[in-house]
Write an enzyme that holds these catalytic residues in place. Structure first.
Site, PDB file in Angstrom:
ATOM      1  NE  ARG A 196      29.803  51.671  41.284  1.00 10.78           N
ATOM      2  CZ  ARG A 196      29.541  50.420  41.696  1.00 10.78           C
ATOM      3  NH1 ARG A 196      29.235  50.188  42.952  1.00 10.78           N
ATOM      4  NH2 ARG A 196      29.603  49.424  40.836  1.00 10.78           N
ATOM      5  N   GLY A 227      24.138  46.369  47.270  1.00 15.28           N
ATOM      6  CA  GLY A 227      25.143  45.477  47.838  1.00 15.28           C
ATOM      7  C   GLY A 227      25.711  45.994  49.145  1.00 15.28           C
ATOM      8  CG  ASP A 228      29.918  45.709  49.781  1.00 15.88           C
ATOM      9  OD1 ASP A 228      29.510  46.166  48.699  1.00 15.88           O
ATOM     10  OD2 ASP A 228      31.127  45.464  49.990  1.00 15.88           O
ATOM     11  CB  THR A 263      26.095  42.647  44.992  1.00 11.51           C
ATOM     12  OG1 THR A 263      27.352  42.660  44.303  1.00 11.51           O
ATOM     13  CG2 THR A 263      26.179  41.648  46.128  1.00 11.51           C
ATOM     14  CG  ASP A 293      30.669  42.236  43.065  1.00  6.85           C
ATOM     15  OD1 ASP A 293      30.637  42.064  41.830  1.00  6.85           O
ATOM     16  OD2 ASP A 293      30.987  43.311  43.598  1.00  6.85           O
ATOM     17  NE  ARG A 342      44.327  34.290  18.091  1.00  4.91           N
ATOM     18  CZ  ARG A 342      43.688  35.045  17.202  1.00  4.91           C
ATOM     19  NH1 ARG A 342      42.389  35.209  17.278  1.00  4.91           N
ATOM     20  NH2 ARG A 342      44.354  35.642  16.250  1.00  4.91           N
ATOM     21  N   GLY A 362      33.618  41.293  39.762  1.00  7.76           N
ATOM     22  CA  GLY A 362      33.410  40.539  41.011  1.00  7.76           C
ATOM     23  C   GLY A 362      34.153  41.159  42.179  1.00  7.76           C
ATOM     24  CG  ASP A 418      40.929  24.152  30.001  1.00  5.70           C
ATOM     25  OD1 ASP A 418      40.610  22.957  30.054  1.00  5.70           O
ATOM     26  OD2 ASP A 418      40.771  24.864  28.983  1.00  5.70           O
TER      27      ASP A 418
HETATM   28  O1  F6P Z   1      29.983  45.681  42.408  1.00  3.96           O
HETATM   29  C1  F6P Z   1      29.466  45.313  41.174  1.00  3.96           C
HETATM   30  C2  F6P Z   1      30.452  45.541  40.060  1.00  3.96           C
HETATM   31  O2  F6P Z   1      29.883  44.999  38.889  1.00  3.96           O
HETATM   32  C3  F6P Z   1      31.850  45.001  40.307  1.00  3.96           C
HETATM   33  O3  F6P Z   1      31.933  43.628  40.073  1.00  3.96           O
HETATM   34  C4  F6P Z   1      32.662  45.847  39.362  1.00  3.96           C
HETATM   35  O4  F6P Z   1      34.016  45.968  39.760  1.00  3.96           O
HETATM   36  C5  F6P Z   1      31.999  47.172  39.474  1.00  3.96           C
HETATM   37  O5  F6P Z   1      30.650  46.924  39.861  1.00  3.96           O
HETATM   38  C6  F6P Z   1      32.016  48.017  38.241  1.00  3.96           C
HETATM   39  O6  F6P Z   1      31.332  49.182  38.544  1.00  3.96           O
HETATM   40  P1  F6P Z   1      31.002  50.373  37.565  1.00  3.96           P
HETATM   41  O7  F6P Z   1      29.831  49.962  36.741  1.00  3.96           O
HETATM   42  O8  F6P Z   1      30.685  51.509  38.483  1.00  3.96           O
HETATM   43  O9  F6P Z   1      32.219  50.572  36.726  1.00  3.96           O
END
Ligand code: F6P
Length: 403
Positions: free
Chosen positions: A79, A111-112, A134, A136, A169, A177, A194
């Site tokens: 990243r 992704g974005d 992505t 998400d 439970r 996401g 639910d």
């Molecule tokens: O953007 C994809 C995603 O899977 C998100 O849904 C999540 O919050 C994030 O990446 C987790 O990222 P990492 O693997 O860097 O902890």
């Protein structure tokens, strides 16, 4: 165009290996050699330091080793936001790396965040095409990884019902996401959940509690062996009715600078438990369910599970493998055509559809009318069920479907 690079970046997910393989095989068909630029933009920044024998050419015999149906990416991820790198010569360094290996264009899947870096690279004169990815699902286009994540969320959540029902439970499943609820919504519907809590709808915990209490006890009363559970899918980015994010602020930020989201599921457990304790009707309901044991078992148990990275690991769905191979291959065709700075929408026969990446990365949220439809069928989204007035349209001409 003789050489291109393939980059995958951001959070990994299903379908990415299909993108990589699809791009490599299409490149080969066009007489282009595709190289893996490993580990996302970290690899791109460091490309200049690679030796020639470190760079992997994805010729068909090498691409054959890539299992398109495995999630994750053979190309690796990081990243890294190029703009944030302190080095004032970062763009020159990247261009020098590309020049060193005579790489004329990049297929970038992400992704974005990845897309925003791609826009930046394009503005600096680097030829790139974006293959949307992505889990998400918050891009304007469909993105590889979404369907796989939905399938996995659905499977895990359904599986949890066996233990939930056995122990009577209430099960809370918190899923990835970020601030879009697409995968929680679709995975939850598929799992027959639910309740589904998504960031697009601030959660009213009183509404959730009433729905949970009534459905949970009804289930036990209707069971000849007094068994019942209640399943809640929670998107990690939810807010409460006042608009406050329900995250553990101590989780920190990721390398891109985004807040790590965790803790929403736990918060939901606490809110429900608090209400079970305070509700004067609960002891009677527990007695009627023949569960009540003074001092030991006076209220229903609420448990949270966080599948975390499991929702984007393992195997990809067949849909994502198909889509991945197509957008990977289509990205190469676009590069060859000299169309750059764009995101592939999809392959429709001989038509490759694309849009500018700056448009594609605008965040897409769950359509609340679609949610209202499912609320009519009894699923709780943490708000009072709104009215749903359908309109009816007779479709004429070609139906524009993807598969
Ligand atoms: O953007 C994809 C995603 O899977 C998100 O849904 C999540 O919050 C994030 O990446 C987790 O990222 P990492 O693997 O860097 O902890």
């Amino acid at each position: 165009m003789k050489r291109i690079g393939i980059i995958t970046s951001g959070g990994d997910c299903g379908g990415l290996n299909a993108v990589v393989k699809g791009a490599a095989l299409m490149a080969h068909k066009l007489g282009i050699t595709a190289y893996v630029i490993p580990n996302g933009y970290a690899g791109l920044y460091n490309l200049l330091d690679f030796s020639a024998d470190e760079l992997v050419a994805l010729k068909p015999e090498r691409a054959d080793f890539i299992d398109a149906s495995l999630a994750g990416s053979e190309a690796g991820h990081s990243r890294v936001k190029i703009k944030k790198i302190e080095d004032p010569n970062k763009y020159e360094r990247i261009k020098a790396g590309l020049k060193k290996f005579q790489i004329e264009g990049l297929v970038i899947s992400g992704g974005d965040d990845t897309g925003s870096v791609m826009v930046d690279l394009t503005e600096h004169g680097i030829n790139c095409v974006h293959a949307p990815k992505t889990m998400d699902l918050d891009l304007q286009t469909y993105s590889v990884g979404g369907d796989s994540a939905i399938n996995r969320i659905s499977t895990f959540a359904q599986d949890l019902k066996t233990t939930g029902r056995t122990h009577n439970r209430i099960m809370v499943v918190e899923v990835f996401g970020r601030y879009a609820g697409h995968t929680a919504f679709r995975g939850g519907i598929a799992a027959d959940a639910d309740a589904i809590l998504i960031p697009e709808i601030p959660t009213d915990f009183d509404v959730l509690y009433q729905h949970c209490k009534s459905r949970y006890f009804d289930r036990i009363f209707n069971s000849d062996v007094k068994a019942g559970t209640y399943l809640i899918i929670v998107a990690e980015g939810i807010k409460d009715a006042s608009g406050r994010e329900l995250v553990d602020e101590s989780a920190g930020t990721d390398a891109f600078g985004h807040k790590k989201l965790a803790g929403a599921g736990k918060y939901v457990c606490q809110e429900l438990t608090k209400r079970f304790k305070a509700d004067p009707e609960i002891p009677e309901l527990m007695k009627k369910a023949r569960l009540y044991v003074p001092g030991i078992y006076e209220i229903p148990e609420v448990r949270d599970v966080r599948p975390g990275h499991l929702v984007r690991s393992g195997r990809s769905s067949a849909y994502d493998v198909n889509f991945g191979k197509e957008v990977g291959g289509a990205a190469v065709l676009l590069l060859k055509q000299g169309i750059t700075g764009v995101t592939v929408v999809g392959v429709y026969g001989k038509e490759i559809r694309y849009i500018p990446t700056s448009e594609a990365i605008k965040q897409r949220h769950v359509d609340l009318d679609q949610v209202a439809f499912h609320e009519q069928q009894g699923v709780c989204f943490g708000r009072k069920t709104p009215d749903y007035e359908a309109t009816f349209t007779k479709v004429t001409g070609k139906i524009d479907r993807y598969m």
